[in-house]
Design an enzyme around this catalytic site. Structure first.
Site, mmCIF file in Angstrom:
data_model
loop_
_atom_site.group_PDB
_atom_site.id
_atom_site.type_symbol
_atom_site.label_atom_id
_atom_site.label_comp_id
_atom_site.label_asym_id
_atom_site.label_seq_id
_atom_site.Cartn_x
_atom_site.Cartn_y
_atom_site.Cartn_z
ATOM 1 N N ARG A 35 0.840 -1.213 0.000
ATOM 2 C CA ARG A 35 0.000 0.000 0.000
ATOM 3 C C ARG A 35 0.869 1.255 0.000
ATOM 4 O O ARG A 35 0.570 2.236 -0.648
ATOM 5 C CB ARG A 35 -0.957 -0.005 1.205
ATOM 6 C CG ARG A 35 -1.653 1.328 1.403
ATOM 7 C CD ARG A 35 -2.882 1.278 2.319
ATOM 8 N NE ARG A 35 -2.795 0.346 3.412
ATOM 9 C CZ ARG A 35 -2.041 0.528 4.525
ATOM 10 N NH1 ARG A 35 -1.313 1.614 4.672
ATOM 11 N NH2 ARG A 35 -2.035 -0.391 5.467
ATOM 12 N N LYS A 62 -9.089 7.622 -18.550
ATOM 13 C CA LYS A 62 -9.454 8.217 -19.834
ATOM 14 C C LYS A 62 -8.276 8.131 -20.814
ATOM 15 O O LYS A 62 -7.865 7.041 -21.151
ATOM 16 C CB LYS A 62 -9.943 9.644 -19.591
ATOM 17 C CG LYS A 62 -10.982 9.751 -18.461
ATOM 18 C CD LYS A 62 -12.232 8.991 -18.821
ATOM 19 C CE LYS A 62 -13.335 8.898 -17.787
ATOM 20 N NZ LYS A 62 -13.148 9.216 -16.423
HETATM 21 N N1 PLP Z 1 -12.097 14.188 -13.844
HETATM 22 C C1 PLP Z 1 -12.730 14.198 -15.026
HETATM 23 C C2 PLP Z 1 -12.595 15.385 -15.926
HETATM 24 C C3 PLP Z 1 -13.527 13.107 -15.403
HETATM 25 O O1 PLP Z 1 -14.172 13.143 -16.587
HETATM 26 C C4 PLP Z 1 -13.653 12.007 -14.518
HETATM 27 C C5 PLP Z 1 -14.497 10.843 -14.865
HETATM 28 O O2 PLP Z 1 -15.233 10.866 -15.817
HETATM 29 C C6 PLP Z 1 -12.987 12.045 -13.290
HETATM 30 C C7 PLP Z 1 -12.202 13.140 -12.986
HETATM 31 C C8 PLP Z 1 -13.097 10.897 -12.315
HETATM 32 O O3 PLP Z 1 -12.294 9.840 -12.719
HETATM 33 P P1 PLP Z 1 -12.595 8.288 -12.396
HETATM 34 O O4 PLP Z 1 -13.853 7.925 -13.101
HETATM 35 O O5 PLP Z 1 -11.366 7.599 -12.900
HETATM 36 O O6 PLP Z 1 -12.743 8.186 -10.917
#
Ligand code: PLP
Length: 384
Positions: free
Chosen positions: A49, A200
């Protein structure tokens, strides 16, 4: 010599293994590490961790891509967001864009508010409003920027906001998920912390959930590292491997997605059935000059408002063949969604509420002509 970002994307964090010569960092699954006498750590690793060699390689990689000195990896983008918000104490205020990912707003509004941290939203494109927020009797301790923003593709001047924040002694955080370090490096513009949903573009293949943070501040890194271990929302070694594998092709994927998105945005902007296209690459985008200064290219995300009812938008989003109706973004395949009932359902009835006829596209790396034909067929099918 400093390598260019295309080169860094391929090599960052992946020095060949001195023991085996392996070119790709190993997936090290061990949760614990032998000590040579109490506290005698061989490679600096103690317990999975707190640290793991595969995660360390990913953390070096994001630090390198963002021009930072520290990188930290988390189990999701929201886990990274949560970790950044641990920098606040009860009674502190958070200033946020009026257009952010719905989950970020939900975390601030539904969770942190219960612990005595209030969030104010303003249009961070309006620098007078930002200055006024910092001049308030209880000024914010952290300003939270998303640029381009999700889902309206607003472009915020990172340098200008970070300057105002620094004068007020506040920390500037930039969620760089939409742009990635290939298109924009917020630390170069004065941000203190840059954050990603690695789920993403960095992962890039819709097969891993992860979050990343990078900073040049030793002090912030120490606090973030403490909370990364104390709260424990860390990614698995396999997830770290997948994110790094995705990062190797970041430059070519971003080039193609961005080129495709521009083709589609220009075409959509001419259509009579569309009220308005939100894409930072359009010549009439309100921040076109800032885009040229701050970003390498406008990226692969766009949204648009359809003329007509929310039903028309639902019919349209359900009529595509190549654009898959699904949440998330930033992968090789194109996706379509309606933010109001899907990714941003949690902002309904808030100052961030969105129109039901807003459609968001995550443009992938397919052939632009095929994507345009798919949308054209969907317009025809959903109009009848
Ligand atoms: N920031 C943005 C701009 C996002 O589009 C997202 C998710 O869609 C997040 C943060 C959160 O990420 P995660 O879904 O990996 O927790």
């Amino acid at each position: 010599m400093t390598d260019r970002i295309e080169t860094l994307a391929v090599h960052a964090g992946a020095e060949p293994d001195p023991a085996t010569g392996a070119v790709v960092p190993a997936i090290q699954m061990s949760t614990t590490f032998k000590q040579d006498g109490v506290g005698g750590l061989r490679g600096g690793f103690e317990y999975g961790r707190s640290g793991n060699p595969t995660r360390a390689a990913l953390e070096r990689a994001i630090a390198s891509l963002e021009g930072a000195t520290h990188g930290l990896a988390y189990a999701s983008g929201l886990a990274a967001t949560q970790n950044a918000l641990y920098l606040l104490a009860p009674g502190d205020r958070l200033l946020m864009s009026d257009d952010v990912y719905g989950g970020t707003w939900r975390l601030a509004d539904k969770v942190w508010r219960r612990y005595g941290i209030e969030t104010d939203t303003v249009d961070l494109c309006d620098l007078d409003a930002v200055a006024a927020a910092f001049a308030a009797p209880a000024p914010p301790k952290v300003v939270w920027i998303e640029t381009p923003s999700n889902p309206l593709l607003k472009i915020i001047d990172i340098s200008a906001v970070a300057r105002l924040a620094a004068v007020a002694g506040a920390i500037t955080v930039v969620d760089n998920t939409f742009a990635t370090p290939y298109l924009q490096r917020p630390l170069d513009f004065g941000a203190d912390i840059v954050l990603h949903s690695a789920t993403k573009y960095l992962g890039g293949h819709s097969d891993v959930i992860g979050g990343l943070i990078a900073t040049r501040s030793d002090e912030l890194a120490e606090t973030l590292r403490f909370h990364q271990n104390a709260a424990g929302a860390v990614p698995s070694p396999f997830d770290c491997f997948l994110i790094m594998r995705g990062m190797r092709t970041l430059a070519v994927r971003m080039e193609r997605a961005s080129a495709n998105a521009l083709v589609l945005a220009l075409w959509l902007a001419e259509r009579p059935d569309i009220e308005r296209v939100h894409y930072p690459g359009l010549p009439d985008h309100p921040a076109a000059e800032l885009v040229a200064r701050q970003m390498r290219s406008p990226g692969g995300m766009l949204s648009f408002e359809l003329r007509g009812s929310e039903d028309a938008a639902r019919r349209f989003a359900g009529s595509t063949r190549l654009f898959t109706l699904a949440e998330s973004l930033g992968a090789v395949e194109s996706l379509i969604e309606l933010p109001a009932p899907m990714t941003h359902a949690s902002v309904a009835d808030s100052p961030l509420a969105l129109s039901g006829s807003l459609v968001r596209l995550s443009v992938g790396i397919e052939a632009a002509d095929d994507l345009r034909a798919d949308l054209e067929a969907a317009f025809a099918a959903s109009a009848s």
